[in-house]
Design an enzyme around this catalytic site. Structure first.
Site, PDB file in Angstrom:
ATOM      1  CG  MET A   1     -20.735  56.665-119.791  1.00  0.00           C
ATOM      2  SD  MET A   1     -22.429  56.784-120.379  1.00  0.00           S
ATOM      3  CE  MET A   1     -22.626  58.549-120.535  1.00  0.00           C
TER       4      MET A   1
ATOM      5  CG  PHE B   1      15.816  65.474-105.850  1.00  0.00           C
ATOM      6  CD1 PHE B   1      15.246  64.216-105.647  1.00  0.00           C
ATOM      7  CD2 PHE B   1      15.238  66.569-105.236  1.00  0.00           C
ATOM      8  CE1 PHE B   1      14.124  64.069-104.840  1.00  0.00           C
ATOM      9  CE2 PHE B   1      14.119  66.426-104.420  1.00  0.00           C
ATOM     10  CZ  PHE B   1      13.566  65.169-104.226  1.00  0.00           C
ATOM     11  CD  GLN B   2      11.230  67.148-106.276  1.00  0.00           C
ATOM     12  OE1 GLN B   2      11.386  68.346-106.191  1.00  0.00           O
ATOM     13  NE2 GLN B   2      10.276  66.497-105.620  1.00  0.00           N
TER      14      GLN B   2
ATOM     15  CE  LYS C   1      17.083  75.870-106.356  1.00  0.00           C
ATOM     16  NZ  LYS C   1      17.646  74.926-105.438  1.00  0.00           N
TER      17      LYS C   1
ATOM     18  CD  GLU D   1       1.817  69.344-107.813  1.00  0.00           C
ATOM     19  OE1 GLU D   1       1.191  68.267-107.652  1.00  0.00           O
ATOM     20  OE2 GLU D   1       2.837  69.632-107.152  1.00  0.00           O
TER      21      GLU D   1
HETATM   22  C1  TPP Z   1      -9.600  59.838-115.815  1.00  0.00           C
HETATM   23  C2  TPP Z   1     -10.615  58.967-116.457  1.00  0.00           C
HETATM   24  N1  TPP Z   1     -10.572  57.629-116.278  1.00  0.00           N
HETATM   25  C3  TPP Z   1     -11.511  56.843-116.839  1.00  0.00           C
HETATM   26  C4  TPP Z   1     -12.516  57.377-117.606  1.00  0.00           C
HETATM   27  C5  TPP Z   1     -13.566  56.481-118.259  1.00  0.00           C
HETATM   28  N2  TPP Z   1     -14.909  56.813-117.748  1.00  0.00           N
HETATM   29  C6  TPP Z   1     -15.765  57.596-118.422  1.00  0.00           C
HETATM   30  S1  TPP Z   1     -17.202  57.862-117.599  1.00  0.00           S
HETATM   31  C7  TPP Z   1     -16.704  56.885-116.332  1.00  0.00           C
HETATM   32  C8  TPP Z   1     -17.584  56.665-115.146  1.00  0.00           C
HETATM   33  C9  TPP Z   1     -17.720  57.865-114.310  1.00  0.00           C
HETATM   34  O1  TPP Z   1     -18.346  57.489-113.117  1.00  0.00           O
HETATM   35  P1  TPP Z   1     -19.059  58.524-112.192  1.00  0.00           P
HETATM   36  O2  TPP Z   1     -18.170  59.665-111.891  1.00  0.00           O
HETATM   37  O3  TPP Z   1     -19.614  57.823-111.010  1.00  0.00           O
HETATM   38  O4  TPP Z   1     -20.219  59.129-113.108  1.00  0.00           O
HETATM   39  P2  TPP Z   1     -21.557  58.440-113.668  1.00  0.00           P
HETATM   40  O5  TPP Z   1     -21.265  57.918-115.025  1.00  0.00           O
HETATM   41  O6  TPP Z   1     -21.949  57.373-112.716  1.00  0.00           O
HETATM   42  O7  TPP Z   1     -22.524  59.563-113.711  1.00  0.00           O
HETATM   43  C10 TPP Z   1     -15.434  56.351-116.571  1.00  0.00           C
HETATM   44  C11 TPP Z   1     -14.718  55.449-115.670  1.00  0.00           C
HETATM   45  C12 TPP Z   1     -12.490  58.777-117.790  1.00  0.00           C
HETATM   46  N3  TPP Z   1     -13.388  59.407-118.558  1.00  0.00           N
HETATM   47  N4  TPP Z   1     -11.553  59.540-117.189  1.00  0.00           N
END
Ligand code: TPP
Lengths: 570, 166
Positions: free
Chosen positions: A478, A112-113, A162, A50
């Site tokens: 990042m 449930f749910q 529902k 979802e």
């Molecule tokens: C759902 C979620 N969890 C954690 C983060 C923290 N976060 C921001 S950028 C990042 C790294 C993303 O890695 P990737 O998709 O490999 O992209 P890159 O930075 O390597 O281009 C993280 C973990 C986030 N923004 N969203």
């Protein structure tokens, strides 16, 4: 009077709103609605999760400007929508979520749910409804679409029990809207418009600070006209990329944490910020106490609560960006008459100097490793920039925003406010479903990709031929960059793997074409091959430099006076 | 922390109180007291919120942003009629009872319950009046105390003008 079931009322109501596609996944409580959907002309895209359905609705809305719709069943189906709702709320994206709830007689009994969807979704929607009677469905749906798409757009959830879906009632078409407390302002106050123009004409270092609101309001044309009439420098926030063409001479690019030096510095040194539909986000301002210290502020926003929230405005204007920009232009013409417009010659020569001294750039070593900027630039060249680009969250997102030249609004789709990893693949699918004739390209990180790639199965089976570029740097890039810069290179829990999953095999397993390049020499050919695929989704994996860092950078909470241009500045 | 008095007219619909309190929590606004009840119009409810905080601009705007909110007014100090009810139970052994009741009468407090060693008073009045009475009763020893939270109504505009010129 003939009566029909609540489920039929729901479908007829959605049809009356002009809905052509719904992204969702059924379950016990919502079965009756799916049974009616079976007879409806509305297309249903069966998602694999979802969350994917919610982001698809958002991608659809971003790309088309129309309301995106998602369906989920009660309990876990509805709770899986929390992230996309919060995401759409942050970025003011018009989405309507229809969720089913357990029968009204079971509410509160831990059936449930059963989940308290109304309460859970309250803080991440613009408004929400719990509907327990079949004859309340039509009005709730109509109001939901009205709320989602007017004023400051946003997500609205309608939770329907529902028994309301299975019960029957008469259906008389769209109900009139009864929202006595909801009257979004459209036109700006004429006195304020006059004051704004006076202030602009008195200023010497104005900057037009364009936000996502200009895109949501469809105000790009007015924005460009206004900027041209007064020869104003324009910065475009992450949510506003494309609102004015990047090729336009007045454009300075994106300001903020990873913004272009000139865009951030222009704001910082400005004596007047003309904010149209932006919200002084911390990624733009850095520490607000040190942000643009000499600037007066004109703030145009359809949401009065944005004005004065972070930064006081000398001239607040509540109204729709498109309408207010039109008013501002009329007032400028009236004020100036035959007089020439100011040219801000000195200011422009300063800005041009900064642009020359600090352009964006990168170096691609011909022997590798691949730099992501190179992939993005090549992709732009090969498509002539004529594509809808969707990004995940991380380094690749920032590089995509920096290095893709945007020429049109609604061609850049990303999760700006919430920063939701996993956004790109499903949002791209939603955008492609809404714009079947456009080339839709997701630029994703390997971390993000692994959060939602299963929706590529949806895309393959539904015949939605998105193109996904995975920048595989085998890291949460990042996070790695911050650890390198601010945590003494202690790479705690940020390492992924180049080879697991095997992204090409994974793509093929999901019915997509899988391609890979790990040497700069192969980048162009791989992109060409991928772009040529039209009958299926395609995944192009680029194994990139794990140590590359995004610059410019303003460390979080820092002052925009201290822009770090490269590792040598640290 | 300064306190502000805000009246909010909302649609009388299920869940509106939850929306308001959720918004206050989400925006990190501090509710000192909140009362809600019906008005002369059955389709409307009225909330009176006492908010702790330096400025109310954001509070008012965020309240307006709720779809079910119809009107928000912030009352300047003294601008509104403000009332609150307090029930206060104090120690009162039979020897001191009449002394306590007499003191209470000066405040317009009414004894509403008497036990073997306590008296319970009801006081209706302006918040300051309640505070003074509370202070006085401390000397006898407070067993239990509950307040209704404030309700407020802007003074009639005509009346206000007269008062100012007076
Ligand atoms: C759902 C979620 N969890 C954690 C983060 C923290 N976060 C921001 S950028 C990042 C790294 C993303 O890695 P990737 O998709 O490999 O992209 P890159 O930075 O390597 O281009 C993280 C973990 C986030 N923004 N969203």
């Amino acid at each position: 009077m003939t009566t029909i079931t609540g489920a039929e009322i729901l479908m007829r109501s959605l049809e009356l709103e002009g809905v052509d596609v719904v992204f969702g996944l059924p379950g016990g409580a919502i079965l009756k609605a799916y049974d009616s959907l079976y007879d409806s002309s509305i297309r249903h895209v069966l998602v694999r999760h979802e969350q994917g359905g919610g982001h698809m609705a958002s991608g659809y809305a971003h790309a088309t400007g129309r309301v995106g719709v998602t369906f989920a069943t009660s309990g876990p189906g509805a709770t899986n929508l929390v992230t996309p709702l919060a995401d759409a709320y942050m970025d003011s994206i018009p989405v309507v979520a229809i969720t089913a709830q357990v029968a009204s007689t079971s509410i509160g009994l831990d059936a449930f749910q059963e989940a308290h969807t109304w309460g859970i979704s309250m803080p991440c929607t613009k408004h929400n409804y719990l509907v327990t009677e079949p004859d309340e469905i039509a009005a709730a749906v109509h109001e939901a679409f009205h709320l989602a798409s007017t004023g400051r757009p946003g997500p609205v959830l309608v939770d329907i029990t529902k028994d309301a879906l299975t019960g029957t009632a008469a259906f008389g078409g769209r109900k009139i809207i009864d929202l006595p407390g909801y009257k979004p302002s459209v036109k700006g106050h004429p006195k304020q418009v006059k004051a704004a123009v006076d202030l602009i004409l008195e200023s010497s270092r104005p900057v037009l600070y364009a936000g996502g609101g200009t895109i949501r309001a469809g105000a790009s044309e007015e924005l460009v006209k206004f900027a041209e009439r007064l020869n104003l420098p324009v910065v475009t926030t992450l949510m506003a990329r494309g609102t004015i063409p990047d090729s336009h001479p007045n454009t300075l690019g994106m300001p903020g944490m990873h913004g272009v030096y000139t865009a951030s510095t222009a704001m910082q040194k400005s004596d007047l910020l003309i904010n149209i539909g932006a919200r002084f986000d911390d990624r733009v301002t850095g520490d607000p106490d040190f942000f643009a210290p000499d600037a007066a502020v004109i703030h145009v926003d359809v949401d009065p609560a944005e004005i004065g929230k972070i930064r006081e405005a000398q001239v607040p204007i509540v109204g729709d960006a498109k309408v207010v920009l039109g008013q501002l232009l009329t007032q400028v013409n009236k004020r100036l008459g035959d007089q020439p417009a100011p040219e801000w010659t000195e200011w422009w020569s300063t800005l041009r100097g900064w642009q020359e001294a600090h352009p964006l750039g990168y170096v691609q070593d011909p022997d590798g490793p691949i730099q992501q900027q190179h992939v993005i630039s090549e992709l732009h060249r090969l498509t002539s920039g004529d594509a809808i680009v969707v990004a995940g969250v991380g380094q690749h997102q920032m590089w995509a925003s920096q290095f893709w030249g945007f020429e049109r609004p609604n061609t850049w789709i990303n999760s700006g406010g919430l920063g939701t990893m996993g956004y790109a693949v499903p949002a791209a699918i939603g955008a492609q479903a809404g714009c079947p004739d456009d080339t839709v390209i997701a630029i994703d990180g390997d971390g993000c990709f692994q959060m939602t790639f299963q929706e590529l199965i949806t895309a393959a089976l539904e015949g939605i031929p998105v193109k996904v570029v995975v920048m595989n740097n085998a890291n949460l890039g990042m996070v790695r960059q911050w650890q390198r810069l601010f945590y003494s290179e202690r790479y705690s829990a940020s390492e992924l793997s180049f080879t697991n999953p095997d992204i090409v095999m994974l793509a093929e397993a999901m019915g997509c074409v899988g391609l890979r390049a790990d040497h700069p020499d192969d980048v162009t050919a791989t992109l060409e091959k991928g772009l040529a695929v039209e009958d299926r989704p395609v995944v192009m994996e680029f194994r990139c430099d794990p140590d590359a860092m995004v610059f410019p950078m303003i460390p979080a909470g820092g002052s925009n006076d201290n822009i770090v241009l490269g590792p040598e500045d640290l | 922390m300064p306190q502000h008095l805000i009246s909010v007219t909302v649609e009388n619909k299920p869940g509106v109180l939850a929306r308001v309190s959720s918004m206050f929590a989400r925006r990190d606004f501090n509710i000192h007291s909140l009362t809600v009840g019906p008005t002369e119009d059955p389709t409307r409810s009225r909330m009176t919120v006492v908010v702790d905080g330096p400025v109310m601009e954001q509070v008012v705007k965020q309240l307006y942003k709720l779809v079910n909110t119809i009107k928000v007014s912030e009352h300047a100090p003294g601008e509104a009629i403000e009332r609150e009810i307090m029930l206060i139970r104090v120690n009162a052994d039979p020897q001191r009872r009449s002394e306590i009741v007499e003191a209470a009468t000066l405040f317009g407090a009414e004894a509403v319950d008497v036990g073997p060693s306590t008296v319970t008073f009801q006081v209706v009045g302006e918040p300051e009046q309640l505070a003074n009475f509370h202070e006085l009763m401390k000397t006898y020893g407070i067993v239990s105390l509950v307040k209704s939270g404030r309700i407020a109504m802007a003074r009639d505009a005509k009346n206000q003008k007269q008062q100012r010129s007076a």
